[in-house]
Design an enzyme around this catalytic site. Structure first.
Site, PDB file in Angstrom:
ATOM      1  N   ARG A   1       0.838  -1.195   0.000  1.00 28.07           N
ATOM      2  CA  ARG A   1       0.000   0.000   0.000  1.00 28.07           C
ATOM      3  C   ARG A   1       0.877   1.251   0.000  1.00 28.07           C
ATOM      4  NH1 ARG A   1      -3.373  -2.710  -1.693  1.00 28.07           N
ATOM      5  NH2 ARG A   1      -5.417  -3.189  -0.849  1.00 28.07           N
TER       6      ARG A   1
ATOM      7  N   HIS B   1      -0.539  -0.081  -9.841  1.00 29.83           N
ATOM      8  CA  HIS B   1      -1.275  -0.996  -8.948  1.00 29.83           C
ATOM      9  C   HIS B   1      -1.725  -2.236  -9.739  1.00 29.83           C
ATOM     10  CE1 HIS B   1      -3.782  -1.223  -5.019  1.00 29.83           C
ATOM     11  NE2 HIS B   1      -3.586  -2.437  -5.504  1.00 29.83           N
TER      12      HIS B   1
HETATM   13  P1  NDP Z   1      -2.014 -11.628   4.901  1.00 29.27           P
HETATM   14  O1  NDP Z   1      -3.003 -11.094   5.876  1.00 29.27           O
HETATM   15  O2  NDP Z   1      -2.158 -13.030   4.441  1.00 29.27           O
HETATM   16  O3  NDP Z   1      -0.536 -11.497   5.515  1.00 29.27           O
HETATM   17  C1  NDP Z   1      -0.116 -10.407   6.238  1.00 29.27           C
HETATM   18  C2  NDP Z   1       1.304 -10.660   6.755  1.00 29.27           C
HETATM   19  O4  NDP Z   1       1.792  -9.451   7.351  1.00 29.27           O
HETATM   20  C3  NDP Z   1       1.350 -11.734   7.839  1.00 29.27           C
HETATM   21  O5  NDP Z   1       2.529 -12.490   7.727  1.00 29.27           O
HETATM   22  C4  NDP Z   1       1.395 -10.909   9.136  1.00 29.27           C
HETATM   23  O6  NDP Z   1       2.069 -11.541  10.214  1.00 29.27           O
HETATM   24  C5  NDP Z   1       2.234  -9.727   8.668  1.00 29.27           C
HETATM   25  N1  NDP Z   1       1.989  -8.571   9.542  1.00 29.27           N
HETATM   26  C6  NDP Z   1       0.844  -7.889   9.743  1.00 29.27           C
HETATM   27  N2  NDP Z   1       1.034  -6.906  10.642  1.00 29.27           N
HETATM   28  C7  NDP Z   1       2.332  -6.976  11.002  1.00 29.27           C
HETATM   29  C8  NDP Z   1       3.132  -6.238  11.909  1.00 29.27           C
HETATM   30  N3  NDP Z   1       2.645  -5.217  12.631  1.00 29.27           N
HETATM   31  N4  NDP Z   1       4.424  -6.600  12.075  1.00 29.27           N
HETATM   32  C9  NDP Z   1       4.952  -7.642  11.375  1.00 29.27           C
HETATM   33  N5  NDP Z   1       4.230  -8.396  10.484  1.00 29.27           N
HETATM   34  C10 NDP Z   1       2.939  -8.050  10.310  1.00 29.27           C
HETATM   35  O7  NDP Z   1      -2.007 -10.617   3.665  1.00 29.27           O
HETATM   36  P2  NDP Z   1      -1.692 -10.942   2.130  1.00 29.27           P
HETATM   37  O8  NDP Z   1      -0.378 -11.599   2.053  1.00 29.27           O
HETATM   38  O9  NDP Z   1      -2.851 -11.619   1.506  1.00 29.27           O
HETATM   39  O10 NDP Z   1      -1.663  -9.457   1.508  1.00 29.27           O
HETATM   40  C11 NDP Z   1      -0.749  -8.485   1.936  1.00 29.27           C
HETATM   41  C12 NDP Z   1      -1.104  -7.131   1.332  1.00 29.27           C
HETATM   42  O11 NDP Z   1      -0.752  -7.078  -0.038  1.00 29.27           O
HETATM   43  C13 NDP Z   1      -2.583  -6.758   1.320  1.00 29.27           C
HETATM   44  O12 NDP Z   1      -3.021  -6.319   2.594  1.00 29.27           O
HETATM   45  C14 NDP Z   1      -2.630  -5.674   0.275  1.00 29.27           C
HETATM   46  O13 NDP Z   1      -2.432  -4.411   0.874  1.00 29.27           O
HETATM   47  C15 NDP Z   1      -1.458  -5.991  -0.633  1.00 29.27           C
HETATM   48  N6  NDP Z   1      -1.906  -6.374  -1.987  1.00 29.27           N
HETATM   49  C16 NDP Z   1      -1.467  -5.649  -3.056  1.00 29.27           C
HETATM   50  C17 NDP Z   1      -1.826  -6.002  -4.335  1.00 29.27           C
HETATM   51  C18 NDP Z   1      -1.317  -5.264  -5.526  1.00 29.27           C
HETATM   52  O14 NDP Z   1      -1.764  -5.522  -6.633  1.00 29.27           O
HETATM   53  N7  NDP Z   1      -0.354  -4.374  -5.366  1.00 29.27           N
HETATM   54  C19 NDP Z   1      -2.717  -7.135  -4.582  1.00 29.27           C
HETATM   55  C20 NDP Z   1      -3.083  -7.847  -3.401  1.00 29.27           C
HETATM   56  C21 NDP Z   1      -2.692  -7.463  -2.147  1.00 29.27           C
HETATM   57  P3  NDP Z   1       1.525 -12.916  10.869  1.00 29.27           P
HETATM   58  O15 NDP Z   1       1.784 -14.006   9.826  1.00 29.27           O
HETATM   59  O16 NDP Z   1       2.374 -13.066  12.057  1.00 29.27           O
HETATM   60  O17 NDP Z   1       0.063 -12.697  11.139  1.00 29.27           O
HETATM   61  C1  OXD Z   2      -5.720  -6.010  -3.173  1.00 29.17           C
HETATM   62  C2  OXD Z   2      -5.199  -5.102  -4.173  1.00 29.17           C
HETATM   63  O1  OXD Z   2      -5.542  -5.739  -1.983  1.00 29.17           O
HETATM   64  O2  OXD Z   2      -5.546  -5.231  -5.348  1.00 29.17           O
HETATM   65  O3  OXD Z   2      -6.301  -7.018  -3.556  1.00 29.17           O
HETATM   66  O4  OXD Z   2      -4.414  -4.233  -3.859  1.00 29.17           O
END
Ligand code: NDP
Ligand code: OXD
Length: 310
Positions: free
Chosen positions: A225, A273
């Site tokens: 993000r 994006h």
């Molecule tokens: P998940 O919820 O599956 O994973 C989140 C990860 O971040 C977990 O490993 C979690 O730790 C870790 N995390 C969260 N908070 C913290 C913190 N404070 N400190 C350390 N680690 C933390 O999310 P996804 O992998 O599915 O997606 C990640 C992000 O990717 C989405 O939220 C979105 O913003 C972005 N995205 C972007 C896209 C694009 O096209 N650019 C498309 C899709 C998504 P733990 O495992 O310990 O819970």
């Molecule tokens: C998502 C994205 O979070 O597209 O799926 O960024």
């Protein structure tokens, strides 16, 4: 079967309506603002919902977010306190993100920006070429997307480490957690990829302090993000040479305004994006399954922990 409303300021309704009809013909689906009897709508399908839309549906039981990131729905003042928030986990989206991460890490590892710049000046100069095993890559966030990307990079031979809240274990991936773990991960990351969700804890995490902890000349890839990144700190780190490059897929303001300095910066790659777009063809059966479970009174998969923010 329940009534559901499609709420989005950016996604077109027609492809979703067509795909959901194929997978869940009994669903009564309407599209904001033509929602008819608001009180009978039990589920919302939302991506950047129009302001006021969630708050206008008094009997919502669930909001299925049509993407992986949910911060925009959790921040909506109209989100009913008890409604389940379900996020999209689509294996095709996960694969697309891993492709993007691999592409950008290779771009940086193989010094594509330098060679492009040399080509523009007709300069024939070969740079040192470290093996992938000698290239240390860090991944912030080892969730659905981060863990798959980390494992793919490991298979490609990179020396990969990951940072998560709970210190997730993945075979072949060095593990870091917590505030100290963040700076330690940064210190060993020549290429740092951000795949964290946007929460109170992670906003502005890509900042001057983190960049200063990285090896001089390191690079970042932000595909999570825009609000994770302190833009002025990135520009300063590139100007000083502390960072050598950045690949950015997400921005504080999207579309990125034409006058924004990132567009023309020689050490920044901008993508719109597009790292892993939601595809209604692959996502609709997943959404349909969640709605089916809700209609049966069961809890769908991938319910967000609202207090945690992801
Ligand atoms: P998940 O919820 O599956 O994973 C989140 C990860 O971040 C977990 O490993 C979690 O730790 C870790 N995390 C969260 N908070 C913290 C913190 N404070 N400190 C350390 N680690 C933390 O999310 P996804 O992998 O599915 O997606 C990640 C992000 O990717 C989405 O939220 C979105 O913003 C972005 N995205 C972007 C896209 C694009 O096209 N650019 C498309 C899709 C998504 P733990 O495992 O310990 O819970
Ligand atoms: C998502 C994205 O979070 O597209 O799926 O960024």
């Amino acid at each position: 079967m329940m009534r559901a409303a499609f709420l989005s300021t950016v996604l077109p309704f027609a492809p979703w309506a067509a795909e959901l009809k194929r997978h869940l013909p009994e669903l009564a689906l309407c599209c904001w603002p033509e929602i008819g009897d608001a009180a009978s709508v039990e589920a919302a399908l939302a991506w950047l919902p129009p302001p006021g839309a969630l708050g206008a549906l008094p009997n919502l039981r669930a909001v299925h977010v049509l993407g992986a990131g949910v911060e925009h729905v959790l921040a909506d003042p109209g989100l009913p306190p008890k409604a389940l928030v379900v996020r999209l986990v689509d294996p095709w989206m996960t694969a697309a993100m891993s492709e993007y991460v691999a592409q950008q890490v290779l771009r940086l590892h193989r010094r594509e920006l330098d060679y492009r710049e040399q080509q523009a000046r007709r300069v024939w100069h070969e740079h040192a070429q470290p093996n992938a095993a000698d290239r240390r890559v860090g991944i912030l966030g080892l969730g659905v997307l981060g863990s798959e990307a980390a494992l793919r990079l490991e298979v490609m031979g990179f020396d990969v480490a990951g940072w998560s809240r709970t210190g997730r274990r993945l075979k072949g991936i060095a593990r870091f957690e917590g505030a100290d773990g963040l700076l330690a991960l940064a210190a060993r990351s020549e290429i740092l990829v951000n795949l964290l969700p946007l929460t109170r804890e992670t906003e502005n995490i890509l900042d001057a302090r983190l960049f200063a902890a990285m090896p001089r000349g390191a690079a970042i890839v932000n595909c999570a993000r825009g609000a994770h990144l302190v833009e002025a700190d990135l520009l300063a780190a590139l100007a000083s040479g502390q960072l050598s490059a950045a690949v950015l897929d997400v921005f504080r303001e999207e579309p990125l305004p034409p006058a924004h300095p990132f567009w023309s910066h020689p050490r920044i790659v901008v993508t719109p994006h597009s790292a892993a777009a939601t595809n209604p063809v692959t996502a609709a059966p997943i959404v349909a399954q969640a709605l089916r479970r809700l209609a049966e009174g069961k809890t769908p998969a991938n319910v967000v922990k609202r207090e945690r923010g992801y």
